[in-house]
Design a protein around this motif. Structure first.
Motif, PDB file in Angstrom:
ATOM      1  N   ALA A 157       8.045   2.530   5.955  1.00  0.00           N
ATOM      2  CA  ALA A 157       8.554   3.787   5.402  1.00  0.00           C
ATOM      3  C   ALA A 157       7.834   4.044   4.084  1.00  0.00           C
ATOM      4  O   ALA A 157       7.501   3.106   3.362  1.00  0.00           O
ATOM      5  CB  ALA A 157      10.058   3.700   5.172  1.00  0.00           C
ATOM      6  N   LYS A 158       7.616   5.310   3.780  1.00  0.00           N
ATOM      7  CA  LYS A 158       6.951   5.636   2.513  1.00  0.00           C
ATOM      8  C   LYS A 158       7.827   5.189   1.351  1.00  0.00           C
ATOM      9  O   LYS A 158       9.035   5.365   1.373  1.00  0.00           O
ATOM     10  CB  LYS A 158       6.687   7.129   2.406  1.00  0.00           C
ATOM     11  CG  LYS A 158       5.523   7.577   3.242  1.00  0.00           C
ATOM     12  CD  LYS A 158       5.138   8.984   2.905  1.00  0.00           C
ATOM     13  CE  LYS A 158       3.915   9.369   3.710  1.00  0.00           C
ATOM     14  NZ  LYS A 158       3.494  10.728   3.421  1.00  0.00           N
ATOM     15  N   GLU A 159       7.180   4.623   0.354  1.00  0.00           N
ATOM     16  CA  GLU A 159       7.884   4.188  -0.850  1.00  0.00           C
ATOM     17  C   GLU A 159       8.364   5.414  -1.619  1.00  0.00           C
ATOM     18  O   GLU A 159       7.664   6.422  -1.696  1.00  0.00           O
ATOM     19  CB  GLU A 159       6.927   3.355  -1.701  1.00  0.00           C
ATOM     20  CG  GLU A 159       7.573   2.630  -2.832  1.00  0.00           C
ATOM     21  CD  GLU A 159       6.592   1.678  -3.515  1.00  0.00           C
ATOM     22  OE1 GLU A 159       7.067   0.732  -4.142  1.00  0.00           O
ATOM     23  OE2 GLU A 159       5.382   1.885  -3.415  1.00  0.00           O
ATOM     24  N   ALA A 160       9.574   5.338  -2.174  1.00  0.00           N
ATOM     25  CA  ALA A 160      10.104   6.442  -2.968  1.00  0.00           C
ATOM     26  C   ALA A 160       9.226   6.649  -4.202  1.00  0.00           C
ATOM     27  O   ALA A 160       8.724   5.686  -4.777  1.00  0.00           O
ATOM     28  CB  ALA A 160      11.529   6.134  -3.388  1.00  0.00           C
ATOM     29  N   PRO A 161       9.033   7.900  -4.619  1.00  0.00           N
ATOM     30  CA  PRO A 161       8.234   8.169  -5.813  1.00  0.00           C
ATOM     31  C   PRO A 161       8.842   7.474  -7.028  1.00  0.00           C
ATOM     32  O   PRO A 161      10.055   7.324  -7.122  1.00  0.00           O
ATOM     33  CB  PRO A 161       8.302   9.685  -5.975  1.00  0.00           C
ATOM     34  CG  PRO A 161       8.755  10.210  -4.660  1.00  0.00           C
ATOM     35  CD  PRO A 161       9.531   9.114  -4.012  1.00  0.00           C
ATOM     36  N   ALA A 162       8.004   7.063  -7.946  1.00  0.00           N
ATOM     37  CA  ALA A 162       8.474   6.396  -9.160  1.00  0.00           C
ATOM     38  C   ALA A 162       9.449   7.309  -9.888  1.00  0.00           C
ATOM     39  O   ALA A 162       9.222   8.506 -10.018  1.00  0.00           O
ATOM     40  CB  ALA A 162       7.291   6.064 -10.060  1.00  0.00           C
ATOM     41  N   GLY A 163      10.577   6.741 -10.316  1.00  0.00           N
ATOM     42  CA  GLY A 163      11.572   7.500 -11.057  1.00  0.00           C
ATOM     43  C   GLY A 163      12.615   8.183 -10.195  1.00  0.00           C
ATOM     44  O   GLY A 163      13.579   8.716 -10.692  1.00  0.00           O
ATOM     45  N   ASP A 192       0.809  -1.223   0.000  1.00  0.00           N
ATOM     46  CA  ASP A 192       0.000   0.000   0.000  1.00  0.00           C
ATOM     47  C   ASP A 192       0.845   1.278   0.000  1.00  0.00           C
ATOM     48  O   ASP A 192       0.566   2.215   0.734  1.00  0.00           O
ATOM     49  CB  ASP A 192      -0.949   0.010   1.200  1.00  0.00           C
ATOM     50  CG  ASP A 192      -1.944  -1.141   1.172  1.00  0.00           C
ATOM     51  OD1 ASP A 192      -2.370  -1.522   0.069  1.00  0.00           O
ATOM     52  OD2 ASP A 192      -2.296  -1.659   2.251  1.00  0.00           O
ATOM     53  N   GLY A 193       1.907   1.302  -0.805  1.00  0.00           N
ATOM     54  CA  GLY A 193       2.743   2.496  -0.902  1.00  0.00           C
ATOM     55  C   GLY A 193       3.791   2.631   0.188  1.00  0.00           C
ATOM     56  O   GLY A 193       4.439   3.665   0.297  1.00  0.00           O
ATOM     57  N   PHE A 194       3.976   1.596   0.995  1.00  0.00           N
ATOM     58  CA  PHE A 194       4.978   1.623   2.056  1.00  0.00           C
ATOM     59  C   PHE A 194       5.959   0.473   1.883  1.00  0.00           C
ATOM     60  O   PHE A 194       5.588  -0.628   1.497  1.00  0.00           O
ATOM     61  CB  PHE A 194       4.323   1.494   3.440  1.00  0.00           C
ATOM     62  CG  PHE A 194       3.584   2.724   3.861  1.00  0.00           C
ATOM     63  CD1 PHE A 194       4.228   3.731   4.568  1.00  0.00           C
ATOM     64  CD2 PHE A 194       2.251   2.898   3.540  1.00  0.00           C
ATOM     65  CE1 PHE A 194       3.558   4.864   4.949  1.00  0.00           C
ATOM     66  CE2 PHE A 194       1.562   4.030   3.921  1.00  0.00           C
ATOM     67  CZ  PHE A 194       2.214   5.019   4.623  1.00  0.00           C
ATOM     68  N   VAL A 195       7.221   0.744   2.178  1.00  0.00           N
ATOM     69  CA  VAL A 195       8.230  -0.302   2.222  1.00  0.00           C
ATOM     70  C   VAL A 195       8.175  -0.880   3.631  1.00  0.00           C
ATOM     71  O   VAL A 195       8.167  -0.142   4.615  1.00  0.00           O
ATOM     72  CB  VAL A 195       9.639   0.271   1.949  1.00  0.00           C
ATOM     73  CG1 VAL A 195      10.694  -0.802   2.086  1.00  0.00           C
ATOM     74  CG2 VAL A 195       9.685   0.904   0.563  1.00  0.00           C
ATOM     75  N   VAL A 196       8.097  -2.213   3.723  1.00  0.00           N
ATOM     76  CA  VAL A 196       7.974  -2.874   5.020  1.00  0.00           C
ATOM     77  C   VAL A 196       9.211  -3.734   5.262  1.00  0.00           C
ATOM     78  O   VAL A 196       9.568  -4.557   4.427  1.00  0.00           O
ATOM     79  CB  VAL A 196       6.711  -3.766   5.074  1.00  0.00           C
ATOM     80  CG1 VAL A 196       6.575  -4.407   6.443  1.00  0.00           C
ATOM     81  CG2 VAL A 196       5.473  -2.973   4.725  1.00  0.00           C
ATOM     82  N   ALA A 197       9.857  -3.519   6.390  1.00  0.00           N
ATOM     83  CA  ALA A 197      10.979  -4.360   6.816  1.00  0.00           C
ATOM     84  C   ALA A 197      10.568  -5.009   8.125  1.00  0.00           C
ATOM     85  O   ALA A 197      10.099  -4.326   9.041  1.00  0.00           O
ATOM     86  CB  ALA A 197      12.236  -3.522   7.010  1.00  0.00           C
ATOM     87  N   SER A 198      10.708  -6.334   8.214  1.00  0.00           N
ATOM     88  CA  SER A 198      10.288  -6.991   9.447  1.00  0.00           C
ATOM     89  C   SER A 198      11.377  -7.921   9.957  1.00  0.00           C
ATOM     90  O   SER A 198      12.239  -8.372   9.207  1.00  0.00           O
ATOM     91  CB  SER A 198       8.979  -7.753   9.242  1.00  0.00           C
ATOM     92  OG  SER A 198       9.159  -8.778   8.295  1.00  0.00           O
TER      93      SER A 198
END
Length: 88
Positions: A63-69, A4-10
């Motif tokens: 963390a929020k995913e980096a914008p495309a590009g 959902d637009g977030f990078v998840v590290a677990s």
């Protein structure tokens, strides 16, 4: 992993032989006031000593995913970063 637009590290953590007070303090410290870190799975088991518990947990950080590009490691901003020592 992204969700959902977030990078998840677990990470999975096993802790053994904690008092109930230690377990409570640890869990409070992990989640604290952060909206970006959460315990996503928790199992509490009795330890060999009746006064202690074992914890098995999974903790996730979001963390929020980096914008495309966007280039990886690109800081953005005013463009002044790294300009030190370039006086004209």
């Amino acid at each position: 992993m992204t969700r959902d637009g977030f990078v998840v590290a677990s990470v999975r953590i096993d802790l053994r032989g904690l008092t109930l007070s230690q377990a409570t303090e640890f869990l409070a410290a992990v989640e604290g006031n952060s909206k970006a870190v959460a315990v996503t799975s928790l199992t509490v088991l009795r330890a060999r000593d009746a006064e202690q518990v074992d914890l098995k947990l999974e903790v996730a950080a979001y963390a929020k995913e980096a914008p495309a590009g966007a280039a990886e490691g690109e800081a953005g901003g005013s463009g002044e970063a790294g300009a030190e020592g370039t006086d004209s």
